[in-house]
Design a protein around this motif. Sequence first.
Motif, PDB file in Angstrom:
ATOM      1  N   HIS A 664       0.866  -0.967   0.122  1.00 27.06           N
ATOM      2  CA  HIS A 664      -0.097   0.088  -0.161  1.00 27.06           C
ATOM      3  C   HIS A 664       0.888   1.397  -0.050  1.00 27.06           C
ATOM      4  N   TYR A 665       1.876   1.200   0.745  1.00 25.28           N
ATOM      5  CA  TYR A 665       3.015   2.177   0.928  1.00 25.28           C
ATOM      6  C   TYR A 665       3.794   2.619  -0.682  1.00 25.28           C
ATOM      7  N   TRP A 666       4.086   1.405  -1.298  1.00 28.59           N
ATOM      8  CA  TRP A 666       4.131   1.767  -2.336  1.00 28.59           C
ATOM      9  C   TRP A 666       3.536   2.353  -3.282  1.00 28.59           C
ATOM     10  N   ASP A 667       2.097   2.087  -3.358  1.00 31.03           N
ATOM     11  CA  ASP A 667       1.045   2.461  -4.382  1.00 31.03           C
ATOM     12  C   ASP A 667       0.875   4.217  -4.040  1.00 31.03           C
ATOM     13  N   VAL A 668       0.272   4.136  -3.376  1.00 37.01           N
ATOM     14  CA  VAL A 668       0.616   5.699  -2.219  1.00 37.01           C
ATOM     15  C   VAL A 668       1.529   6.755  -2.578  1.00 37.01           C
ATOM     16  N   ARG A 669       2.624   6.160  -2.251  1.00 37.68           N
ATOM     17  CA  ARG A 669       3.737   7.038  -2.113  1.00 37.68           C
ATOM     18  C   ARG A 669       4.349   6.751  -3.379  1.00 37.68           C
ATOM     19  N   GLY A 670       3.984   6.346  -4.611  1.00 35.96           N
ATOM     20  CA  GLY A 670       4.711   6.362  -6.179  1.00 35.96           C
ATOM     21  C   GLY A 670       5.860   5.480  -6.410  1.00 35.96           C
ATOM     22  N   SER A 671       5.895   4.883  -5.609  1.00 35.89           N
ATOM     23  CA  SER A 671       7.055   3.986  -5.476  1.00 35.89           C
ATOM     24  C   SER A 671       6.773   2.174  -6.145  1.00 35.89           C
ATOM     25  N   ARG A 672       5.954   2.402  -7.350  1.00 39.44           N
ATOM     26  CA  ARG A 672       5.179   1.005  -7.897  1.00 39.44           C
ATOM     27  C   ARG A 672       6.539  -0.200  -8.256  1.00 39.44           C
ATOM     28  N   ALA A 673       7.562   0.765  -9.686  1.00 35.96           N
ATOM     29  CA  ALA A 673       8.181  -0.045  -9.748  1.00 35.96           C
ATOM     30  C   ALA A 673       9.081  -1.166  -8.707  1.00 35.96           C
ATOM     31  N   GLU A 674       9.997   0.384  -8.011  1.00 36.79           N
ATOM     32  CA  GLU A 674      10.645  -0.195  -7.029  1.00 36.79           C
ATOM     33  C   GLU A 674       9.928  -1.980  -6.137  1.00 36.79           C
ATOM     34  N   GLY A 675       8.429  -1.271  -5.971  1.00 33.93           N
ATOM     35  CA  GLY A 675       7.484  -2.642  -5.267  1.00 33.93           C
ATOM     36  C   GLY A 675       7.491  -4.251  -6.196  1.00 33.93           C
ATOM     37  N   LEU A 676       7.574  -3.750  -7.486  1.00 33.47           N
ATOM     38  CA  LEU A 676       7.042  -5.023  -8.294  1.00 33.47           C
ATOM     39  C   LEU A 676       8.505  -6.315  -8.692  1.00 33.47           C
ATOM     40  N   GLY A 677       9.565  -5.454  -7.872  1.00 34.29           N
ATOM     41  CA  GLY A 677      11.276  -6.432  -8.055  1.00 34.29           C
ATOM     42  C   GLY A 677      10.942  -7.671  -6.670  1.00 34.29           C
ATOM     43  N   PRO A 678      10.667  -7.128  -5.739  1.00 37.94           N
ATOM     44  CA  PRO A 678      10.627  -8.071  -4.506  1.00 37.94           C
ATOM     45  C   PRO A 678       8.856  -8.696  -4.700  1.00 37.94           C
ATOM     46  N   LEU A 679       7.807  -8.169  -5.242  1.00 37.90           N
ATOM     47  CA  LEU A 679       6.617  -8.691  -4.827  1.00 37.90           C
ATOM     48  C   LEU A 679       6.869  -9.892  -6.145  1.00 37.90           C
ATOM     49  N   THR A 680       7.598  -9.505  -7.225  1.00 37.79           N
ATOM     50  CA  THR A 680       7.889 -10.674  -8.182  1.00 37.79           C
ATOM     51  C   THR A 680       8.254 -11.922  -7.736  1.00 37.79           C
ATOM     52  N   ALA A 681       9.633 -11.120  -6.971  1.00 43.31           N
ATOM     53  CA  ALA A 681      10.257 -12.800  -6.051  1.00 43.31           C
ATOM     54  C   ALA A 681       9.475 -13.509  -5.081  1.00 43.31           C
ATOM     55  N   ALA A 682       9.077 -12.529  -4.649  1.00 41.16           N
ATOM     56  CA  ALA A 682       7.962 -13.533  -3.272  1.00 41.16           C
ATOM     57  C   ALA A 682       6.790 -14.826  -3.907  1.00 41.16           C
ATOM     58  N   LEU A 683       5.910 -14.156  -5.178  1.00 40.65           N
ATOM     59  CA  LEU A 683       5.461 -15.310  -5.431  1.00 40.65           C
ATOM     60  C   LEU A 683       6.269 -16.355  -6.418  1.00 40.65           C
ATOM     61  N   ALA A 684       7.266 -15.231  -6.821  1.00 46.28           N
ATOM     62  CA  ALA A 684       8.264 -16.453  -6.671  1.00 46.28           C
ATOM     63  C   ALA A 684       8.620 -17.903  -5.969  1.00 46.28           C
ATOM     64  N   VAL A 685       8.042 -17.711  -4.870  1.00 42.12           N
ATOM     65  CA  VAL A 685       8.251 -18.664  -3.854  1.00 42.12           C
ATOM     66  C   VAL A 685       7.473 -19.197  -3.009  1.00 42.12           C
ATOM     67  N   VAL A 686       5.950 -18.202  -3.782  1.00 37.58           N
ATOM     68  CA  VAL A 686       4.656 -18.843  -3.118  1.00 37.58           C
ATOM     69  C   VAL A 686       3.964 -19.545  -3.704  1.00 37.58           C
ATOM     70  N   GLY A 687       3.702 -20.745  -3.705  1.00 36.67           N
ATOM     71  CA  GLY A 687       2.876 -21.618  -4.843  1.00 36.67           C
ATOM     72  C   GLY A 687       1.622 -21.104  -5.027  1.00 36.67           C
TER      73      GLY A 687
END
Length: 904
Positions: A664-687
């Motif tokens: 939510h912080y990434w979205d509201v404060r305009g850091s979307r590109a920054e957040g997509l990296g770790p989110l993609t990494a997290a999705l890669a390890v969550v089945g």
Amino acid sequence: MVPGETVEGPLRCGVLGEVVLVAGSRTEPVAGRRTAEVLAALLVDVSCPRSVDELVAAVWGDDAPPTAATMVHGAVRRLRTAAGGDRARFVVSRGGRYAVAPEVALDAAEFEALVAGARPEVASSPARAARRLTAALALWRGPAFAGVEQPFARDAAARLDALRVECAELLAEAELALAEPARAVAVLAPLVAADPSRERAAAVLMTALAGAGRTAEALRTFDRVRTALAEDLGLEPGPALREIAAGLRRGDDVPDRGSSRALRGPPRPLGSFVGREDDLAHLAGLLADHRLVTVTGPGGAGKTRLALEACGRGSARVVFVDLARAASGDRFEDVVADATGVRADPGAVAAAVAVALADAPTLLVLDNAEHVLDRCAAFVRELLESTGGLGVLVTSRERLGLPGEQVSVLDPLPLPPPRAEPGEIGRSPAVQLFVRRAAAARSGFALAADNAEAVAEVCRRLDGLPLAVELAAARTAALPLAELEAGLADRFRLLAPSARRHDPSRRAGLAATIAWSRDLLDDAEQRLFARLGVFPAGFDLDAARGVTGERDAAATLGRLVDASLVRPEDTAADRWRYRMLESTREFAVTCLAPGDLDPLRRRHAHHFLAVGRDVAPHLHRAGAGPWLDALHAERDNLRAALRWAEGTGGDREVLIGLCDVLWHYWDVRGSRAEGLGPLTAALAVVGPDDPRRPALLSACALLHLGRGEFDDTERVAGEQHRLALAAGDRRWEGDAQALRATVDWARGRLDRAQQRYEDGIAASLAGGDVWRGAMAEAQLARLHRDRAEPDAARALARRATDHADEVGEDLARGLALDVLASIEQRWGDPADARRLVEAALEHYRLVGYREGEASALALSARIAAAAADVEGARRGFDQAGSIFRRIGHRAGVAATAEELAALG
């Protein structure tokens, strides 16, 4: 000393050259490098027995082999065997610690005693002083601790070498007092030839040369000194040296160095003074109103230069004492006496200085006092109590702590803000300093549109620290800016001193400057200093305790603040924050013990995951703004925690937890590109069967949507929808439908968008997610507005407002009011539209949603334009466009530019 052979006669040890054992007239080197190094470690401070662990650390440092302790015991055994006879235990053991027996003499101690005894005799009994000093110099066989390269030996050698230089200077003065200028020349000529920047030695040599009838050679000596000072230190010779040269050129009588010495004025810097006018005005005001002023700040901040500039602009006589020449507190009075021209017994220097300076209003400058702070404080207290016409200006990384002391804290130079225009960059004092010094190093260098951002980034990465900025600027003579910026990844190598420098002191480079401050700390302070390097930016006291594991962090942190190694910031808040300058932080990490960094990074990541989890429950309710600000304050720490969690040896649970906290912080404060990296990494390890996957998919789809990446949004939200349907989870089903509906709306598929919004709203509310329901209702109201359906649009916007008010969260309330205001602007009352958009702006600003703020400002401008308020409209579009440019919203920039143009 050959293994198995013993020495005969009274036993002495020697370190004024290679490490030796001396018996009678026989001198034997210690056989074996490690044996010599162990003995050297014992001889550095013979009054302090050392444990085996301490000897291992001194000799091997961080590279000790597993057998190092055994090797220490073996070295001691060999030393005892070599001593032989009744001296077999000249290395004694006390309580598990080794020491050299007190009856064993040491040449360094004899040398220091001879020099100390000779100092007061140079003026009163020069012949006796000359005998003592000649004997002292005769003890030297070569460089002190020759062949022992460990830091403990190099530090001791530097101290002894400084004393050796002073010994030679004193001997030359004694010889001059005895009318033996040729002998004085013989003593000092090699010293000045090796290092022309030694002003005191050069002054005595010039006097001796002139006294021997070699005036031309004396003036050539002055020219060599002036060149060395200019090239290596950016200084001109001091006034005493200049006066000797001027007198020789006029044909004046040779000055009598044996009777009295002139006051030492301040050196004159060659470079221009840049960016400190406000600091200079503040310092001048303090000096005008107070008798004791101390300028503090980190090493390399420019304290000495500011003090010199203040000296040059005042009316009082200035006497300048460079305390960097005092290698220890024991040398403090000697250095002060030399600069002020007094002769006094130990302990009486302050009284003598008070008398010597009483004849005229005087500003006494004590420069670089941090390593002799206690002696300096005692001296200043006695001095100020003895005389009323004297002011004292001290520069130090730490205050003296005396009553009446006024402290002026010197921060690094101001930096340009991120994404500044070239004109704004050029107004930054740090950039101005860089450009001036770079132009001096490389002819034709200038700030331009194509290099301004690169220069600004170099200055930012160096925290605007003047020493670092100047060293970096000097490298432009050999490196393009891009290479210079890349080289800052190893800044201590890049900004190391030139091999041509004569100055081996702490000021020779960036690393040495920081090391000087660090070495003045005790063990607990050094340990905390090193561990705080794990924080990439600011931290509070709880974080310092939790991450470093130091229970007494508060008191120790206070000492680091006093030493200008840590800076307090945000002190207006209840919870103070602290930070290290980036160069200091990088140096601190190099001071960590082997194996300490990885556990510290783990503790750091877990600490900030806990911080995030404390914040998360407050983000979707009333009063969320300060909690988002709390995350923003820790953004660098959170980024570091994410990097560690994603990396080799990281922790997937920390990664997932941080993504859950931060989306939510990434979205509201305009850091979307920054957040997509770790989110993609997290999705890669969550089945797909993990119940946490839908939340991660939702966050990922939202950030893609905010970046206008509609294919990715549809793909990720589609998977989220399928998983939600399979699990019967209405909450994530509704969210996925609303995300997909927004893609349809953006692509003009309004019928399908409406259906998906309606399905999504129903599912979200059925799942108890009123916040997401309100957000989707506002977006559906916007769709009806765009289809020119005012009744449906107004009804949905009001429902969205009611649901948002129920939750209380400002982003949802702002969006609902923003959409309702746009509807009223087209079909309703303009006054209502103005009221609604102003309320929306307030809610957006409370959570720092700059994109929404810019959109609402543009709507406010359109409302003003419709009311023929051209100036109000222009002001609103200007403000909106400025925010759009700052956040990189190109469509918003283009739209506001068009609307501004339409105003005429």
